[in-house]
Design an enzyme around this catalytic site. Structure first.
Site, PDB file in Angstrom:
ATOM      1  N   CYS A 112       0.975  -1.100  -0.043  1.00  0.00           N
ATOM      2  CA  CYS A 112       0.109   0.063  -0.163  1.00  0.00           C
ATOM      3  C   CYS A 112       0.898   1.197  -0.001  1.00  0.00           C
ATOM      4  CB  CYS A 112      -1.012   0.151   1.209  1.00  0.00           C
ATOM      5  SG  CYS A 112      -2.310   0.999   1.013  1.00  0.00           S
ATOM      6  N   HIS A 113       0.635   2.256   0.880  1.00  0.00           N
ATOM      7  CA  HIS A 113       1.611   3.371   1.065  1.00  0.00           C
ATOM      8  C   HIS A 113       3.067   3.065   1.694  1.00  0.00           C
ATOM      9  CE1 HIS A 113      -2.216   5.143   0.692  1.00  0.00           C
ATOM     10  NE2 HIS A 113      -1.422   6.193   0.363  1.00  0.00           N
TER      11      HIS A 113
END
Length: 194
Positions: A112-113
């Site tokens: 994800c991030h």
């Protein structure tokens, strides 16, 4: 419990605001494969998750970032969540901790991030990666080759986009950690299986 990762020590680096399921599912997969997994954080006793739209549970910190020595771990996991990597990437000790794994060719799994923190290492040129879509330009500006796939593996570096990719992410993470270090060649590239 499996033995695929027996005797492997895995660091999971998080700050407050990590996406809860992106810690809990990889943690469970690591333990089921026989690994010893440790939550490392700049926070002292506990670190707080983010659960989709609000704060989640608190999780005990196994070792503070300042007390953790990267060379004592075989692999690194970087959960996402917007707040978490945004904090980690401005902490010099966190960037140094992450850099050790990249430079040593140790497996790194970021979802994800989570890859945001990897950008700060300056070690992504030519690496194949994916991430949450909003990081595409940041990763490309750091020299990575970004693609929109469920999971991308590049010589021990495992990346995925979102929580829906967790099953594929966890499977590939276990495989890469089982393979071990990917040897850096004299040109700065990697010899390895992944």
């Amino acid at each position: 419990m499996g033995t695929q990762l027996q005797n492997k020590k895995v660091a999971i680096l998080v700050a407050n605001g990590f996406e809860e399921i992106e810690l809990t599912q990889p943690l469970e997969a690591l333990k089921n494969a026989g690994a010893q997994a440790y939550i490392i954080s700049p926070e002292k006793d506990k670190v707080r998750a983010w659960s989709e739209k609000d704060w989640g549970k608190d999780y005990p910190v196994d070792k503070t970032l300042t007390a953790a020595e990267a060379q004592n771990y075989d692999a690194l996991v970087l959960p996402g969540g917007v707040l978490n990597p945004d904090q980690l990437r401005i902490i010099p000790e966190a960037v140094a901790f992450v850099s050790h794994f990249i430079e040593a060719g140790k497996p790194v799994a970021a979802i994800c991030h989570g890859p945001w923190t990897l950008i700060e290492t300056g070690e992504l040129k030519g690496r194949k990666m994916t991430s949450y879509p909003s990081l595409k330009t940041d990763l490309e500006n750091a020299g990575a080759e970004w693609s929109d796939e469920q999971v991308v593996t590049d010589n021990g570096l495992v990346t995925s986009r979102t929580p829906s990719d967790l099953p594929a992410f966890c499977k590939k993470m276990i495989e890469e950690i089982a393979e071990g270090e990917h040897t850096v060649n004299e040109k700065g590239g990697f010899y390895g299986l992944g």
